[in-house]
Enzyme design. Structure first.
Site, PDB file in Angstrom:
ATOM      1  N   GLY A  14       0.824  -1.210   0.000  1.00 11.49           N
ATOM      2  CA  GLY A  14       0.000   0.000   0.000  1.00 11.49           C
ATOM      3  C   GLY A  14       0.855   1.255   0.000  1.00 11.49           C
ATOM      4  NE  ARG A  75      -3.027  -6.026  -3.087  1.00 16.06           N
ATOM      5  CZ  ARG A  75      -2.628  -5.851  -1.839  1.00 16.06           C
ATOM      6  NH1 ARG A  75      -1.579  -6.525  -1.395  1.00 16.06           N
ATOM      7  NH2 ARG A  75      -3.251  -5.018  -1.041  1.00 16.06           N
ATOM      8  N   GLY A 105       5.709  -2.155   3.889  1.00 18.14           N
ATOM      9  CA  GLY A 105       5.331  -2.740   5.165  1.00 18.14           C
ATOM     10  C   GLY A 105       5.739  -4.192   5.275  1.00 18.14           C
ATOM     11  CG  ASP A 106       3.034  -6.861   7.123  1.00 23.02           C
ATOM     12  OD1 ASP A 106       2.658  -6.382   6.031  1.00 23.02           O
ATOM     13  OD2 ASP A 106       2.247  -7.257   7.994  1.00 23.02           O
ATOM     14  CB  THR A 129       2.800   0.700   6.388  1.00 20.90           C
ATOM     15  OG1 THR A 129       1.466   0.349   6.777  1.00 20.90           O
ATOM     16  CG2 THR A 129       3.727   0.489   7.573  1.00 20.90           C
ATOM     17  CG  ASP A 131      -1.931  -0.370   8.531  1.00 23.59           C
ATOM     18  OD1 ASP A 131      -2.884   0.426   8.499  1.00 23.59           O
ATOM     19  OD2 ASP A 131      -1.847  -1.355   7.777  1.00 23.59           O
ATOM     20  CG  ASP A 133       1.381  -2.749  10.909  1.00 29.86           C
ATOM     21  OD1 ASP A 133       2.251  -2.142  10.249  1.00 29.86           O
ATOM     22  OD2 ASP A 133       0.590  -3.562  10.394  1.00 29.86           O
ATOM     23  NE  ARG A 175      -7.439  -6.082   5.468  1.00 32.50           N
ATOM     24  CZ  ARG A 175      -6.478  -5.538   4.713  1.00 32.50           C
ATOM     25  NH1 ARG A 175      -5.220  -5.840   4.932  1.00 32.50           N
ATOM     26  NH2 ARG A 175      -6.775  -4.706   3.742  1.00 32.50           N
ATOM     27  N   GLY A 189     -11.158  13.367  20.406  1.00 34.05           N
ATOM     28  CA  GLY A 189     -12.101  13.405  21.517  1.00 34.05           C
ATOM     29  C   GLY A 189     -13.248  12.438  21.378  1.00 34.05           C
ATOM     30  CD  GLU A 191     -18.027  11.465  22.534  1.00 30.74           C
ATOM     31  OE1 GLU A 191     -17.726  12.554  23.053  1.00 30.74           O
ATOM     32  OE2 GLU A 191     -17.968  11.264  21.300  1.00 30.74           O
ATOM     33  CE  LYS A 217     -19.347  12.704  26.709  1.00 28.36           C
ATOM     34  NZ  LYS A 217     -18.348  11.702  26.292  1.00 28.36           N
TER      35      LYS A 217
END
Length: 327
Positions: A14, A75, A105-106, A129, A131, A133, A175, A189, A191, A217
């Site tokens: 990505g 890909r 990424g990975d 990436t 993410d 991660d 994901r 902020g 909830e 709220k």
């Protein structure tokens, strides 16, 4: 290890804002060190298709401010096979390429490590990436920009949520990682925040929203990572609506909007530091390592460790704080 003369850089997986800044840093650092530089267009597919681009300092002019990747990404199922990787390696040899810088990424790092182990070509990975991660770096390229994009959207959504006494369920990318959702939830902020790494029962979410309603709220924002085990924003919203019929409930899926846009100043500087560090690591004899930023210092981590998700954990203090600040 033989002396490196020609370095190739590519992006895979990505796209992420800041990849162009990383490409620029890799190319110009390599040239400054007296090396020939090559760009591989469309990542591993480009290796197999011989889609190589000789690069000089002017090849990377006017790209640092743009999102996406000038080298494009794709890909490649063929590269997943031993035969495909052998074909890619032979093409690299034919081009005279004797070292690689992989940005991604990975999945990108998994392919780079396999290629290096099977054929001995030196490779350094740069974490690109949204993410965030990968183990071994505090931040990945594109994460800061993606968060800013999400926060801008949440701020605008909150305006209309407050005007109409609504609950908005906002689904963000993630994901397998809830990093964007967690940080965006705190900064926006929210909830409540639902993450892949943490089981949140719908009943607990409903209780929290009811408590907010009882404490006056009139609107709420719930951030949901796409990999949350409750099945995504639409499913969560449907189940909440069954219990909280007095609320007007809406869903917003931010999707690939989060990947685009001009990279933030932080991502441009991060990408530049890591691109510079990647080339220096190669020339210092390192291979199968990821260059990352830990405690504001550029450090190396084995690729196998970087992509080991069992070692990657969200910050526990942020998880607790996110819950505390939602009262």
């Amino acid at each position: 290890m033989k002396s490196i003369q020609k370095i190739a850089v590519y992006t895979s997986g990505g796209d992420a804002p800041g990849m162009n800044a990383a490409i620029r840093a890799v190319v110009r650092t390599g040239l400054y060190k007296g090396k020939q530089m090559v760009g591989i267009v469309q990542g591993y597919q480009g290796m197999i298709d011989k889609n190589f681009l000789d690069m000089d300092a002017r090849s990377v002019c006017n790209i640092i401010q743009h999102g996406g990747t000038m080298l494009k990404t794709a890909r490649c199922q063929e590269f997943r096979t031993p035969e495909g990787r052998e074909k890619a390696y032979k093409n690299l040899v034919e081009k005279g390429i004797d070292a690689l810088v992989a940005i991604g990424g990975d999945g990108t790092f998994t392919g780079a490590e396999l290629l290096s182990k099977e054929f001995g070509i030196p490779v350094i990975g740069i974490p690109g990436t949204i993410d965030n991660d990968l183990h071994g770096t505090d931040f990945t390229i594109g994460y800061d920009t993606a968060n800013n994009t999400v926060i801008e959207a949440i701020d605008k959504i909150r305006d209309t949520a407050a005007s109409h006494d609504r609950i908005f369920f906002v689904e963000v990318m993630g994901r397998d990682s809830g990093s964007i959702a967690l940080w965006a939830g705190i900064a926006g902020g929210a909830e409540a925040v639902l993450l892949p790494e943490k089981d949140t029962a719908i009943e607990d979410l409903i209780t929290k929203l009811e408590q907010g309603y009882d404490s006056n709220k009139t609107s709420s924002i719930v951030i949901i990572a796409e990999g949350d085990k409750n099945g995504g924003a639409y499913n969560v919203a449907k189940r909440v609506k069954e219990k909280l019929q007095f609320y007007d409930i809406k869903v917003t899926i931010l999707g690939h909007l989060q990947r685009g846009g001009n990279p933030s100043s932080f991502d441009r500087v991060l990408a530049s530091r890591l691109g510079y560090g990647a080339v220096n690591a190669l020339l210092n004899g390192e291979t199968r390592k990821m260059v990352g930023l830990k405690n504001n210092k550029v450090q190396l981590t084995d690729l196998s460790e970087a992509i080991n998700h069992s070692t990657f954990k969200l910050e526990e203090d942020l998880l607790e704080m996110a819950n505390v600040l939602t009262i």
